[in-house]
Design a protein around this motif. Structure first.
Motif, PDB file in Angstrom:
ATOM      1  N   GLU A 219     -23.299  53.652 -20.143  1.00  0.00           N
ATOM      2  CA  GLU A 219     -21.982  53.070 -20.375  1.00  0.00           C
ATOM      3  C   GLU A 219     -20.971  53.568 -19.341  1.00  0.00           C
ATOM      4  O   GLU A 219     -20.115  52.801 -18.870  1.00  0.00           O
ATOM      5  CB  GLU A 219     -21.500  53.397 -21.788  1.00  0.00           C
ATOM      6  N   GLU A 220     -21.079  54.825 -18.955  1.00  0.00           N
ATOM      7  CA  GLU A 220     -20.214  55.349 -17.902  1.00  0.00           C
ATOM      8  C   GLU A 220     -20.530  54.692 -16.563  1.00  0.00           C
ATOM      9  O   GLU A 220     -19.641  54.468 -15.735  1.00  0.00           O
ATOM     10  CB  GLU A 220     -20.357  56.867 -17.808  1.00  0.00           C
ATOM     11  N   LEU A 221     -21.798  54.406 -16.342  1.00  0.00           N
ATOM     12  CA  LEU A 221     -22.187  53.699 -15.123  1.00  0.00           C
ATOM     13  C   LEU A 221     -21.539  52.319 -15.083  1.00  0.00           C
ATOM     14  O   LEU A 221     -20.991  51.906 -14.045  1.00  0.00           O
ATOM     15  CB  LEU A 221     -23.709  53.571 -15.058  1.00  0.00           C
ATOM     16  N   LEU A 222     -21.568  51.600 -16.188  1.00  0.00           N
ATOM     17  CA  LEU A 222     -20.921  50.295 -16.252  1.00  0.00           C
ATOM     18  C   LEU A 222     -19.413  50.421 -16.026  1.00  0.00           C
ATOM     19  O   LEU A 222     -18.807  49.585 -15.351  1.00  0.00           O
ATOM     20  CB  LEU A 222     -21.194  49.636 -17.605  1.00  0.00           C
ATOM     21  N   ARG A 223     -18.836  51.471 -16.569  1.00  0.00           N
ATOM     22  CA  ARG A 223     -17.409  51.715 -16.356  1.00  0.00           C
ATOM     23  C   ARG A 223     -17.124  51.918 -14.866  1.00  0.00           C
ATOM     24  O   ARG A 223     -16.155  51.381 -14.313  1.00  0.00           O
ATOM     25  CB  ARG A 223     -16.972  52.940 -17.162  1.00  0.00           C
ATOM     26  N   GLY A 224     -17.984  52.684 -14.205  1.00  0.00           N
ATOM     27  CA  GLY A 224     -17.813  52.929 -12.776  1.00  0.00           C
ATOM     28  C   GLY A 224     -17.950  51.666 -11.949  1.00  0.00           C
ATOM     29  O   GLY A 224     -17.200  51.452 -10.980  1.00  0.00           O
ATOM     30  N   ILE A 225     -18.899  50.807 -12.332  1.00  0.00           N
ATOM     31  CA  ILE A 225     -19.071  49.536 -11.623  1.00  0.00           C
ATOM     32  C   ILE A 225     -17.838  48.663 -11.806  1.00  0.00           C
ATOM     33  O   ILE A 225     -17.356  48.020 -10.858  1.00  0.00           O
ATOM     34  CB  ILE A 225     -20.342  48.817 -12.122  1.00  0.00           C
ATOM     35  N   ALA A 226     -17.312  48.628 -13.030  1.00  0.00           N
ATOM     36  CA  ALA A 226     -16.111  47.823 -13.302  1.00  0.00           C
ATOM     37  C   ALA A 226     -14.924  48.296 -12.470  1.00  0.00           C
ATOM     38  O   ALA A 226     -14.189  47.483 -11.890  1.00  0.00           O
ATOM     39  CB  ALA A 226     -15.775  47.888 -14.797  1.00  0.00           C
ATOM     40  N   ILE A 227     -14.751  49.614 -12.376  1.00  0.00           N
ATOM     41  CA  ILE A 227     -13.641  50.164 -11.584  1.00  0.00           C
ATOM     42  C   ILE A 227     -13.824  49.835 -10.108  1.00  0.00           C
ATOM     43  O   ILE A 227     -12.875  49.414  -9.427  1.00  0.00           O
ATOM     44  CB  ILE A 227     -13.537  51.687 -11.800  1.00  0.00           C
ATOM     45  N   GLU A 242     -17.938  42.628 -18.339  1.00  0.00           N
ATOM     46  CA  GLU A 242     -18.193  41.891 -17.102  1.00  0.00           C
ATOM     47  C   GLU A 242     -19.120  42.675 -16.181  1.00  0.00           C
ATOM     48  O   GLU A 242     -19.963  42.099 -15.490  1.00  0.00           O
ATOM     49  CB  GLU A 242     -16.875  41.569 -16.390  1.00  0.00           C
ATOM     50  N   ALA A 243     -18.967  43.997 -16.166  1.00  0.00           N
ATOM     51  CA  ALA A 243     -19.863  44.829 -15.360  1.00  0.00           C
ATOM     52  C   ALA A 243     -21.295  44.695 -15.848  1.00  0.00           C
ATOM     53  O   ALA A 243     -22.241  44.658 -15.045  1.00  0.00           O
ATOM     54  CB  ALA A 243     -19.415  46.287 -15.417  1.00  0.00           C
ATOM     55  N   ALA A 244     -21.482  44.626 -17.159  1.00  0.00           N
ATOM     56  CA  ALA A 244     -22.825  44.456 -17.726  1.00  0.00           C
ATOM     57  C   ALA A 244     -23.438  43.138 -17.277  1.00  0.00           C
ATOM     58  O   ALA A 244     -24.622  43.073 -16.916  1.00  0.00           O
ATOM     59  CB  ALA A 244     -22.747  44.515 -19.252  1.00  0.00           C
ATOM     60  N   LYS A 245     -22.631  42.080 -17.258  1.00  0.00           N
ATOM     61  CA  LYS A 245     -23.134  40.776 -16.807  1.00  0.00           C
ATOM     62  C   LYS A 245     -23.544  40.825 -15.343  1.00  0.00           C
ATOM     63  O   LYS A 245     -24.539  40.199 -14.944  1.00  0.00           O
ATOM     64  CB  LYS A 245     -22.061  39.701 -17.022  1.00  0.00           C
ATOM     65  N   ILE A 246     -22.782  41.551 -14.532  1.00  0.00           N
ATOM     66  CA  ILE A 246     -23.120  41.682 -13.114  1.00  0.00           C
ATOM     67  C   ILE A 246     -24.481  42.341 -12.948  1.00  0.00           C
ATOM     68  O   ILE A 246     -25.335  41.880 -12.174  1.00  0.00           O
ATOM     69  CB  ILE A 246     -22.035  42.492 -12.374  1.00  0.00           C
ATOM     70  N   VAL A 247     -24.700  43.430 -13.674  1.00  0.00           N
ATOM     71  CA  VAL A 247     -25.980  44.136 -13.584  1.00  0.00           C
ATOM     72  C   VAL A 247     -27.133  43.226 -14.004  1.00  0.00           C
ATOM     73  O   VAL A 247     -28.164  43.145 -13.321  1.00  0.00           O
ATOM     74  CB  VAL A 247     -25.962  45.411 -14.446  1.00  0.00           C
TER      75      VAL A 247
END
Length: 266
Positions: A219-227, A242-247
Motif C-alpha cells: 500500500e505504501e508502494l502504491l502511495r509512492g507511485i501516486a505521488i 488510480e495507482a493500483a490501476k496503473i500497476v
C-alpha cells in the motif's frame, strides 16, 4: 466481480468448442513471463481425448532472456511440440509455420485448419495477423477484444480465432493472466496488492526499476507511485486507487517484466 463474467464465459465457451471441433491443429498461446500459469490444462486434456494435435506457442519471448525460454521449451516439448515467438517483433513465426505443417500431417494440397486458443491478452490476435500476413484480427491491450469466431485464410492455412477463455472463478488468477479489464474490477487496490506481493516475490526490485519508488508495504508502494505520478484526491491525499490501476494495466500490457523459471514449478 466474477459473477458478471459468468454469462460471458458461458457464451464464449460454446463458441470456443465450435471452433475447436473441426480444427486440424490447435495453437495454445502462452505468456513467456510465466508460461505455466497461462496453460489451459483441462482444455489440453480434452483436446487429447478428441485426438487434436496441439502446439504450445510461447509468445512475448522478447520480454524474457532466451536461456529461460529455451528451458521452458525443453520442458514443454516432453508433452507437446513447442515454439517460442514474439508476435510484436515478428520473431519465430516462420518456425511456427513449419511446425504447423509438420504437425498437421496433411497432404500437400489439403487445407490446414488452425485454431488459436488461450487466455485473453496473450497475443492471439497479433499472432493471427502475422500468420495471415496483414492486420485482420483486432488487437489491443484490453482483454476480450475477440467476441466471435473469425476465420481467416492464407494459402493452405485456414486460421480460426476464438474468444479468450478462462476456466476458473478465482478473480486473483484472472487478474494475473490479464483476463479481466482493470476498469471492471470492483476493488483495484485489493488485486494490485496481491499482484505486487507476487511480482516482488519473483524480482524484489521490479517496482523500483519500473516506477522509481519502492516499499516492502504494497500500500505504501502504491502511495509512492501516486505521488510520483502526481495523482491526488481533492484533499491532497495520494490517489492509490488510480495507482493500483496503473500497476495492473502495466502488468497486463507487458510493461512490468519479470519471469519465472521452470524450476519454480518443481
Amino acid at each position: 466481480m466474477v459473477d458478471k463474467y459468468r454469462d460471458l464465459i458461458k457464451k464464449s465457451w460454446s463458441k470456443f468448442w465450435k471452433a475447436v471441433r473441426d480444427a486440424d491443429v490447435v495453437l495454445e498461446v502462452l505468456d513467456a513471463r510465466d508460461p505455466e500459469a497461462f496453460r489451459l490444462r483441462e482444455i489440453e486434456k480434452k483436446l487429447v481425448e478428441m485426438g487434436k494435435r496441439l502446439i504450445l506457442v510461447i509468445n512475448k519471448s522478447d520480454l524474457v532472456p532466451k536461456g529461460i525460454i529455451e528451458l521452458w521449451k525443453k520442458r514443454f516439448e516432453k508433452e507437446y511440440p513447442t515454439v517460442f515467438i514474439s508476435a510484436r517483433f515478428r520473431l519465430g513465426t516462420g518456425v511456427l509455420r513449419k511446425v504447423i505443417y509438420r504437425t498437421a500431417r496433411r497432404k500437400e494440397n489439403d487445407d490446414i485448419r488452425v485454431v488459436v486458443i488461450g487466455y485473453p491478452n496473450v497475443g492471439k490476435s497479433a499472432l493471427i495477423n502475422i500468420l495471415k500476413g496483414y492486420h485482420s484480427a483486432p488487437t489491443g491491450s484490453k482483454p476480450g477484444l475477440t467476441k466471435d469466431i473469425q476465420i481467416l485464410r492464407r494459402g493452405k492455412l485456414r486460421i480460426i480465432d476464438t474468444p479468450g477463455v478462462y476456466l476458473c472463478d478465482d478473480a486473483t488468477k484472472l487478474v494475473y493472466t490479464g483476463a479481466i479489464r482493470v476498469e471492471n474490477l470492483d476493488d483495484p487496490i485489493y488485486y494490485a496488492i496481491i499482484l505486487i506481493k507476487k511480482l516482488k516475490g519473483m524480482q524484489r526490485d521490479i517496482f523500483y526499476r519500473v516506477y522509481g519508488v519502492d516499499s516492502d508495504d504494497p500500500e505504501e508502494l502504491l502511495r509512492g507511485i501516486a505521488i510520483r505520478r502526481k495523482l491526488f484526491l481533492r484533499k491532497g491525499e495520494p490517489n492509490i486507487n488510480e495507482a493500483a490501476k496503473i500497476v495492473l494495466r502495466d502488468w497486463q500490457i507487458g510493461k512490468i517484466v519479470v519471469w519465472k523459471k521452470p524450476t519454480n514449478y518443481n
